[in-house]
Design an enzyme around this catalytic site. Structure first.
Site, short mmCIF file in Angstrom:
data_model
loop_
_atom_site.label_atom_id
_atom_site.label_comp_id
_atom_site.label_asym_id
_atom_site.label_seq_id
_atom_site.Cartn_x
_atom_site.Cartn_y
_atom_site.Cartn_z
CD GLU A 176 -0.01 -1.63 3.17
OE1 GLU A 176 0.48 -2.33 2.01
OE2 GLU A 176 -0.35 -1.91 4.15
CB CYS A 281 15.58 -8.96 0.88
SG CYS A 281 15.73 -9.45 -0.83
#
Ligand code: NAD
Length: 504
Positions: A176, A281
């Site tokens: 979002e 990551c």
């Protein structure tokens, strides 16, 4: 204020949930638009449309599906600048890094263009007398992708190109915080003549995610995000009978051996630690240095290179040189990173370069954290144990290789790791012993190419199959093996029943 909607059944679809989430430009701290948070009913409607589209899409020939991918690839190439600007505006990463992200996603699309070959299955003639055996790799049905903020285009493209090319339909629930790229990718897929309903984007939060995880029509869930949510997604999806791959957080270490090319290693570590403000990551967040002399040399070089880093907005005027690093995603995340730095300091780490209270002229409200270097970090500290996901590099000093490998293997995360050395034998031993899913030898961010598979070990992944490459094809297909014999042939000798396990 523009409100971003959903993309369902080949068109934008307005949400009436009454709930929205603000989207900010992290460089300025200004709200730039908002996105709808869909209701369970709206989410179920997206699944329903994808479910209806499955019956015809799954029956199209792999060649036709590949041709859609070829068109999509060309459209991506033509729109790379637009996509990169969109990503940079909502995420904050610098423009060239956003171009790199789109390129890595596009490579999975290129891989998916080869689906007629990848989805062929196997065939054996004469597994028994007059008996043949062949396997089909059939699509699953409605597949779902739930993606993180840090790669708004690449991570969705780790998933849907292979899912669609193998004949599945897809519902994407993007982050979002930066959903524009996903909606734009949906438009490009439509332009590439993907039939309506085959690819859908549902914007939302936990409410939408929970609906997707429990809907019986959803067959498979791919997730990328933080470890606690990955674990929750894996457990919930599995409990509801779905296939699931859930990739989580990381704490990537590199080992610097005394024989390494320190100049090369220092430059590599700089990019890997501070690129995308450490919000990758595969970012390097721990440098494990063997020997104090090596450690002293490394920190001197890093300090010098950090002092030359350009930190500022992701998109600059044509006249201005591009920055090396942009802001972090939100003010909440900015505070959290600064709290980690303070906790490291209070637990005894030496803050050699301090990124707290970092201000960029003209962008004083932006969510900037300066590149931070912590020395003398120990494994008991919170900054060592937890994923910070910001521009903070921890230096841990050890006495030998054994201590270094033990440290990495004891950590709860096992995404990536790297070793810097000139010694082939040490590198080889490291590759064999280290308990991480992706390993670099003098390569700081060993992200596998699209035709290999991406995934970590330990608490960096839940589920047996990695993303993209052959694992991606396996994840999005179900194997069926057909064994056949034809009764009208001349070779049939008898028709007696057999009550023992067939051994051909
Ligand atoms: P996040 O876990 O907060 O969110 C990921 C997705 O899950 C989003 O779509 C979000 O809307 C949804 N979500 C959030 N909370 C939820 C809840 N309680 N229930 C259901 N859904 C929920 O992650 P993020 O902050 O967007 O991304 C950063 C994280 O992602 C880092 O931990 C990073 O290491 C990880 N990451 C991992 C990889 C990998 O390949 N292993 C790649 C990229 C990012």
């Amino acid at each position: 204020m523009q409100t971003l909607q959903n993309f369902i059944g080949g068109q934008l679809s307005e949400s009436h949930s009454g709930r929205t989430s603000a989207i900010y430009n992290p460089a300025t701290g200004e709200q730039i638009r908002e996105v709808v948070l869909s209701s369970p009913a709206e989410t179920a409607e997206a699944v329903s449309i994808a479910d209806k589209a499955f019956s015809s899409w799954s029956k199209t020939s792999p060649l036709k599906r590949a041709r859609v991918m070829f068109k999509f690839k060309a459209l991506l190439e033509n729109n790379i600048d637009k996509l990169a600007r969109m990503i940079s505006e909502e995420h904050g990463k610098v423009y060239s890094d956003a171009v790199g992200e789109v390129t890595r996603g596009l490579e999975v699309v290129e891989f998916a263009c080869g689906i007629p070959h990848l989805q062929k299955g196997e065939h054996s003639a004469n597994v028994g007398s007059g008996v043949d055996s062949h396997s089909l790799m059939q699509p699953l049905g409605v597949c779902v992708g739930i993606t993180p903020f840090n790669f708004p285009a690449m991570v969705p493209m780790w998933m849907f190109p292979i899912a669609l090319a193998t004949g599945n339909t897809f519902v994407l629930k993007p982050s979002e915080k930066d959903p524009s790229a996903s909606l734009f990718l949906a438009e490009l897929l439509k332009e590439a003549e993907l039939p309506d309903g085959v690819f859908n984007v549902i914007n939302g939060d936990k409410e939408a995610v929970d609906t997707l995880l429990t809907d019986p029509r959803v067959q498979a869930v791919s997730f990328v995000g933080s470890t606690p949510i990955a674990e929750y997604i894996y457990q919930t999806a599995s409990a509801h009978g779905k296939r699931c791959q859930a990739l989580g957080g990381a704490k990537n270490h590199c080992v610097l051996m005394p024989d390494a090319d320190i100049d090369m290693a220092a430059s590599a570590i700089m990019g890997a630690a501070y690129g995308a403000a450490g919000e990758r990551c595969m970012a390097l967040s721990v440098a494990v240095v063997v020997g104090d002399e090596t450690g002293d040399k490394l920190v001197e070089k890093l300090k010098q290179q950090i002092s030359q880093m350009r930190v500022g907005p992701g998109i600059c005027d044509k006249e201005t040189q591009e920055n090396d690093m942009g802001p972090v995603i939100s003010s909440v995340h900015q505070d959290k990173i600064c709290q980690y730095i303070s906790s490291g300091e209070s637990e005894g780490a030496i803050v050699l370069v301090d990124g707290r209270d970092f201000k960029v002229q003209g962008y004083e409200q932006g969510y900037f954290v300066g590149p931070t270097l912590l020395d003398q970090v120990s494994p008991t500290m919170k900054v060592y144990q937890e994923e910070i996901f910001g521009p903070v590099l921890c230096v841990v000093r050890v006495t030998d290789y054994q201590e270094a490998i033990q440290l990495i293997n004891d950590h709860e995360y096992g995404n990536g790791s790297a070793i810097f050395t000139r010694d082939g034998d040490t590198a080889r031993q490291f590759g064999e012993e280290v308990q991480t899913g992706m390993v670099g030898v003098n390569v700081p961010i060993p992200v596998p190419m699209a035709f290999h598979s991406f995934g970590g070990w330990k608490r960096s992944i839940f589920g047996p199959l990695n993303m993209h490459g052959n694992d991606g094809v396996r994840f999005y297909t179900r194997m069926k093996t057909i064994t056949s014999r034809w009764p009208t042939g001349v070779r049939m000798e008898h028709h007696d029943s057999s009550f023992v396990m067939p051994t051909m």
